[in-house]
Design a protein around this motif. Structure first.
Motif, PDB file in Angstrom:
ATOM      1  N   ALA A  20       0.824  -1.209   0.000  1.00 55.12           N
ATOM      2  CA  ALA A  20       0.000   0.000   0.000  1.00 55.12           C
ATOM      3  C   ALA A  20       0.857   1.258   0.000  1.00 55.12           C
ATOM      4  CB  ALA A  20      -0.938  -0.010   1.208  1.00 55.12           C
ATOM      5  N   THR A  21       1.987   1.207   0.722  1.00 54.13           N
ATOM      6  CA  THR A  21       2.905   2.347   0.765  1.00 54.13           C
ATOM      7  C   THR A  21       3.507   2.606  -0.606  1.00 54.13           C
ATOM      8  OG1 THR A  21       3.443   1.896   3.077  1.00 54.13           O
ATOM      9  CG2 THR A  21       4.991   3.268   1.841  1.00 54.13           C
ATOM     10  N   GLU A  22       3.953   1.535  -1.264  1.00 52.89           N
ATOM     11  CA  GLU A  22       4.544   1.685  -2.599  1.00 52.89           C
ATOM     12  C   GLU A  22       3.529   2.281  -3.581  1.00 52.89           C
ATOM     13  OE1 GLU A  22       7.526   1.400  -3.388  1.00 52.89           O
ATOM     14  OE2 GLU A  22       8.529  -0.166  -2.231  1.00 52.89           O
ATOM     15  N   LEU A  23       2.317   1.769  -3.556  1.00 52.27           N
ATOM     16  CA  LEU A  23       1.295   2.263  -4.477  1.00 52.27           C
ATOM     17  C   LEU A  23       0.915   3.709  -4.172  1.00 52.27           C
ATOM     18  CD1 LEU A  23      -0.982  -0.918  -4.660  1.00 52.27           C
ATOM     19  CD2 LEU A  23       0.607  -0.088  -6.400  1.00 52.27           C
ATOM     20  N   SER A  24       0.837   4.029  -2.872  1.00 50.44           N
ATOM     21  CA  SER A  24       0.515   5.406  -2.479  1.00 50.44           C
ATOM     22  C   SER A  24       1.631   6.354  -2.892  1.00 50.44           C
ATOM     23  CB  SER A  24       0.307   5.481  -0.964  1.00 50.44           C
ATOM     24  OG  SER A  24      -0.785   4.683  -0.563  1.00 50.44           O
ATOM     25  N   GLY A  25       2.881   5.921  -2.712  1.00 44.44           N
ATOM     26  CA  GLY A  25       4.014   6.755  -3.110  1.00 44.44           C
ATOM     27  C   GLY A  25       3.997   7.053  -4.596  1.00 44.44           C
ATOM     28  N   LEU A  26       3.704   6.045  -5.404  1.00 43.22           N
ATOM     29  CA  LEU A  26       3.624   6.247  -6.849  1.00 43.22           C
ATOM     30  C   LEU A  26       2.452   7.154  -7.214  1.00 43.22           C
ATOM     31  CD1 LEU A  26       4.334   2.594  -8.038  1.00 43.22           C
ATOM     32  CD2 LEU A  26       5.871   4.558  -8.223  1.00 43.22           C
ATOM     33  N   LEU A  27       1.331   6.985  -6.511  1.00 46.40           N
ATOM     34  CA  LEU A  27       0.149   7.812  -6.773  1.00 46.40           C
ATOM     35  C   LEU A  27       0.422   9.271  -6.436  1.00 46.40           C
ATOM     36  CD1 LEU A  27      -2.850   7.435  -7.637  1.00 46.40           C
ATOM     37  CD2 LEU A  27      -3.422   7.428  -5.207  1.00 46.40           C
TER      38      LEU A  27
ATOM     39  N   PRO B  43       6.645  12.015   2.866  1.00 43.02           N
ATOM     40  CA  PRO B  43       5.886  11.768   4.100  1.00 43.02           C
ATOM     41  C   PRO B  43       5.299  10.364   4.180  1.00 43.02           C
ATOM     42  CG  PRO B  43       5.371  13.949   3.256  1.00 43.02           C
ATOM     43  CD  PRO B  43       6.198  13.260   2.204  1.00 43.02           C
ATOM     44  N   VAL B  44       4.889   9.820   3.027  1.00 44.55           N
ATOM     45  CA  VAL B  44       4.332   8.467   3.003  1.00 44.55           C
ATOM     46  C   VAL B  44       5.395   7.451   3.419  1.00 44.55           C
ATOM     47  CG1 VAL B  44       3.326   6.672   1.540  1.00 44.55           C
ATOM     48  CG2 VAL B  44       2.687   9.064   1.205  1.00 44.55           C
ATOM     49  N   TYR B  45       6.584   7.577   2.827  1.00 49.43           N
ATOM     50  CA  TYR B  45       7.655   6.627   3.126  1.00 49.43           C
ATOM     51  C   TYR B  45       8.218   6.834   4.533  1.00 49.43           C
ATOM     52  CZ  TYR B  45       7.549   5.231  -1.758  1.00 49.43           C
ATOM     53  OH  TYR B  45       7.145   4.740  -2.975  1.00 49.43           O
ATOM     54  N   ASN B  46       8.256   8.068   4.988  1.00 56.81           N
ATOM     55  CA  ASN B  46       8.750   8.334   6.345  1.00 56.81           C
ATOM     56  C   ASN B  46       7.825   7.733   7.400  1.00 56.81           C
ATOM     57  OD1 ASN B  46      11.034   9.669   5.469  1.00 56.81           O
ATOM     58  ND2 ASN B  46      10.113  11.707   5.600  1.00 56.81           N
ATOM     59  N   ALA B  47       6.529   7.753   7.147  1.00 57.42           N
ATOM     60  CA  ALA B  47       5.583   7.116   8.072  1.00 57.42           C
ATOM     61  C   ALA B  47       5.750   5.598   8.042  1.00 57.42           C
ATOM     62  CB  ALA B  47       4.153   7.507   7.710  1.00 57.42           C
ATOM     63  N   TYR B  48       6.010   5.064   6.869  1.00 57.62           N
ATOM     64  CA  TYR B  48       6.185   3.618   6.725  1.00 57.62           C
ATOM     65  C   TYR B  48       7.420   3.115   7.468  1.00 57.62           C
ATOM     66  CZ  TYR B  48       7.781  -0.681   4.493  1.00 57.62           C
ATOM     67  OH  TYR B  48       8.266  -1.940   4.266  1.00 57.62           O
ATOM     68  N   ILE B  49       8.453   3.954   7.576  1.00 62.50           N
ATOM     69  CA  ILE B  49       9.682   3.550   8.261  1.00 62.50           C
ATOM     70  C   ILE B  49       9.390   3.060   9.669  1.00 62.50           C
ATOM     71  CG2 ILE B  49      11.882   4.391   9.206  1.00 62.50           C
ATOM     72  CD1 ILE B  49      11.989   6.339   6.847  1.00 62.50           C
ATOM     73  N   VAL B  50       8.463   3.701  10.352  1.00 61.93           N
ATOM     74  CA  VAL B  50       8.125   3.309  11.726  1.00 61.93           C
ATOM     75  C   VAL B  50       7.544   1.894  11.737  1.00 61.93           C
ATOM     76  CG1 VAL B  50       6.751   3.858  13.761  1.00 61.93           C
ATOM     77  CG2 VAL B  50       7.732   5.713  12.376  1.00 61.93           C
ATOM     78  N   VAL B  51       6.618   1.624  10.816  1.00 59.40           N
ATOM     79  CA  VAL B  51       6.021   0.289  10.711  1.00 59.40           C
ATOM     80  C   VAL B  51       7.104  -0.739  10.390  1.00 59.40           C
ATOM     81  CG1 VAL B  51       4.348  -1.132   9.479  1.00 59.40           C
ATOM     82  CG2 VAL B  51       3.841   1.272   9.946  1.00 59.40           C
ATOM     83  N   GLU B  52       7.984  -0.389   9.482  1.00 57.55           N
ATOM     84  CA  GLU B  52       9.064  -1.291   9.080  1.00 57.55           C
ATOM     85  C   GLU B  52       9.987  -1.612  10.255  1.00 57.55           C
ATOM     86  OE1 GLU B  52      12.675  -1.439   5.757  1.00 57.55           O
ATOM     87  OE2 GLU B  52      11.621   0.438   6.177  1.00 57.55           O
TER      88      GLU B  52
END
Length: 221
Positions: A43-50, A61-70
């Motif tokens: 979902a992060t990858e698709l949102s980043g591309l969108l 911001p999308v990828y920075n938020a994902y870093i926490v989950v990762e």
């Protein structure tokens, strides 16, 4: 760029699909939680591309938020896979690492004056810790289960994919400025994009093998 994007997205979609099928019944354990994690990653990858190509917005911001989950998810899975191989309780190390990650993440966000920031130092720290953890896993595996072939252990396939992914990430982040200021072209692709896409595909393949081997062992056992 489009070819590489299609390649790694296809690998991620396939890996996520295999996880949902092969890891049924695993609950919220270290295997079962990966179905949710891979879904969030996709979902992060698709949102980043969108954000970037459709809306023309900055997707950091999308990828920075994902870093926490990762950081939280991969750390927990590493902890659960490593703990059975050592008599030393490593839960305190896990909490200590997450605390260090949180301090680094907040500090990097607070001290930078740019509106959008790639958390390069935080990601580099995460890469270093994850590579060290996977190396420790294989070192302990040699001692504890030296008589058993690595390919028979689903966790070892997952660890191999994780190690390759974060070793590559560590190298990319160490030379982040070089790649962005003076990008090196290799045919129609930029080198850093080619490296990232290639090892994302390799990681997805190794993780998929781990999921399928676990499912096979469970079915035959």
């Amino acid at each position: 760029m489009l070819t590489l994007t299609i390649a790694y997205l296809t690998a991620e979609i396939a890996c996520t699909g295999i996880a949902w099928i092969a890891l049924r019944g695993q609950g919220w354990g270290p295997w079962g939680v990966q179905r949710i994690y891979l879904s969030v990653m996709l979902a992060t990858e698709l949102s980043g591309l969108l954000f970037r190509y459709v809306f023309g917005l900055n997707n950091l911001p999308v990828y920075n938020a994902y870093i926490v989950v990762e950081a939280v998810t991969i750390s927990w899975v590493l902890y659960r896979f490593i703990q059975p191989l050592t008599r030393v309780r490593i839960d305190r190390w896990w909490w200590g690492w997450l605390g260090l990650f949180g301090v680094c993440y907040v500090t990097e966000w607070a001290l930078d004056t740019q509106p959008y920031l790639y958390f390069n130092h935080t990601i580099l720290l995460m890469n270093l810790v994850f590579v060290a953890a996977t190396c420790f896993y294989f070192a302990r595996l040699v001692v504890v289960q030296s008589e058993k072939r690595f390919r028979d252990i689903p966790e070892s396939w997952w660890m191999a994919g994780t190690a390759l992914f974060y070793v590559t990430g560590m190298g990319t982040n160490l030379f982040f400025d070089l790649f962005t200021v003076q990008p090196y072209a290799l045919g129609p692709f930029f080198l850093h994009d080619l490296i990232a896409a290639t090892f994302t595909v390799v990681t997805c393949v190794l993780w998929s093998i781990a999921f399928l081997r676990l499912n096979t062992q469970r079915s035959s056992g």
